[in-house]
Design an enzyme around this catalytic site. Structure first.
Site, PDB file in Angstrom:
ATOM      1  N   LYS A  73      61.861 119.067  29.463  1.00 31.70           N
ATOM      2  CA  LYS A  73      61.943 117.357  30.615  1.00 31.70           C
ATOM      3  C   LYS A  73      60.239 116.817  30.742  1.00 31.70           C
ATOM      4  O   LYS A  73      59.713 116.074  30.910  1.00 31.70           O
ATOM      5  CB  LYS A  73      62.125 117.614  31.998  1.00 31.70           C
ATOM      6  CG  LYS A  73      63.436 117.897  31.902  1.00 31.70           C
ATOM      7  CD  LYS A  73      64.149 118.356  33.227  1.00 31.70           C
ATOM      8  CE  LYS A  73      65.158 119.075  33.061  1.00 31.70           C
ATOM      9  NZ  LYS A  73      66.326 119.273  35.016  1.00 31.70           N
ATOM     10  N   ASP A  81      66.596 114.818  39.730  1.00 33.04           N
ATOM     11  CA  ASP A  81      66.746 116.204  39.951  1.00 33.04           C
ATOM     12  C   ASP A  81      66.816 116.237  41.053  1.00 33.04           C
ATOM     13  O   ASP A  81      67.239 116.610  42.285  1.00 33.04           O
ATOM     14  CB  ASP A  81      66.412 117.002  39.048  1.00 33.04           C
ATOM     15  CG  ASP A  81      66.765 117.380  37.720  1.00 33.04           C
ATOM     16  OD1 ASP A  81      68.241 117.729  37.698  1.00 33.04           O
ATOM     17  OD2 ASP A  81      66.319 117.995  36.870  1.00 33.04           O
TER      18      ASP A  81
END
Ligand code: NDP
Length: 305
Positions: free
Chosen positions: A88, A124
């Protein structure tokens, strides 16, 4: 979804009119993302048959191969990728464009191929906020938010809470090093008065006792059997309108949630965050509104509910 994740050497190849989507991680075999996305694509394709050509798979990609994977998958006709541990942050070096939220979160979990480059997004934070709204009926706006943990997931949660006008964000972490790194990053990005932090050595009980908080577990404590709760105070010490959210969804109940439940607090596990972040990613790729319902049904039937 294929039972064994693909590797880069044998990734599925797509040719028009097929469209490829995938999640890249290492390890990746635990990921249920294909189950969520393929369920929602099934619903979309009932209205628009073209979506029956869209397929989502899992690819095991080691950190050293990430750049190669992005090039290879773009050439092979993949238009959307999700990224999970450990890609990420590292992916930031390989993007042609970065969305503002992903930039303040310092991490990317969703890529879309536009013309000749990958564009990075982070869904997210959105997933977490939607989960809190839909499942626990609470909002970050004007709330006091206590985040346990100072890793990537905590950073996304903190940034989202601040962007959504939380009154206060308090980060509590085991190690002061990682806590201070995160606090420095957040202070650089945002108004510092709304962000504070503590470790087990430095927290003041009175700051929490009797106050209503949105308490979020963003540590990995609870993933393994026998893990203790990450909470540094008995749940019963928090105000009666506090809510407890655990980003962990497997196992579905952690010691953190069991304690909140036993004390009568509203609580939920991280499945809803996983679903809403996936729904947002699929909306970015398809340009369509995605119903999270099909994703929830598929996830629940996978976990045997
Ligand atoms: P990181 O590895 O970046 O961070 C882990 C955090 O957990 C750190 O703050 C670390 O503290 C803390 N921690 C680890 N072990 C312990 C321990 N024994 N005692 C106290 N604290 C501990 O992980 P991520 O931020 O990426 O993920 C965190 C959690 O969130 C994971 O469980 C992950 O599965 C979940 N998650 C869920 C998502 C969802 O959609 N539901 C999405 C993303 C993540 P320290 O800094 O001291 O090492």
């Amino acid at each position: 979804m294929r039972e064994i994740p693909f590797t880069l050497d044998e990734h599925p190849s797509f040719s028009l009119p097929e469209v490829g989507l995938a999640v890249l991680g290492h390890p990746i075999s635990h990921s249920i993302s294909p189950i969520l996305h393929n369920a929602a694509l099934g619903v979309l394709s009932q209205e628009e048959p073209t979506f029956s050509n869209w397929m989502y798979e899992r690819l095991d990609v080691q950190p050293k191969d990430l750049r190669k994977a992005l090039d290879q998958l773009a050439q092979a006709g993949f238009i959307g990728l999700n990224l999970t541990i450990p890609h990420k942050v590292e992916v930031l070096d390989f993007l042609g464009e970065l969305d503002h939220e992903a930039s303040v979160m310092g991490a990317v979990n969703t890529l879309i191929w536009r013309e000749d480059h990958w564009v990075g997004y982070n869904t997210d934070g959105y997933g977490l906020e939607m989960a809190l709204k839909k499942v626990l009926k609470c909002n970050f706006q004007h709330a006091k938010v206590l985040i346990l943990g100072a890793g990537g997931a905590a950073r996304a949660a903190a940034a989202q809470a601040i962007l959504s006008n939380a009154l206060l964000v308090h980060i509590h972490n085991r190690s002061s090093n990682n806590l201070n790194n995160l606090l420095n990053l957040l202070h650089r990005e945002f108004d510092s008065e709304r962000v504070e932090g503590s470790t087990s050595e430095s927290f003041r009980e009175d700051d929490f006792w009797g106050e209503d908080w949105i308490v979020i577990n963003a540590t990995s404590l609870g993933l393994k059997p026998g893990d203790p709760s990450p909470l540094f105070l008995p749940c019963a010490g928090f105000g009666r309108n506090s809510v407890f959210y655990d980003m962990i969804y497997n196992p579905p109940q952690t010691p953190f949630l069991a304690e909140a439940d036993a004390d009568g607090f509203k609580n939920a596990n991280g499945l809803s965050m996983l679903v809403y972040q996936a729904a947002k990613a699929l909306a970015i790729w398809t340009g369509r509104e995605i119903s999270a319902e099909a994703m929830f049904e598929a996830a629940n039937s996978h976990f045997g509910d």
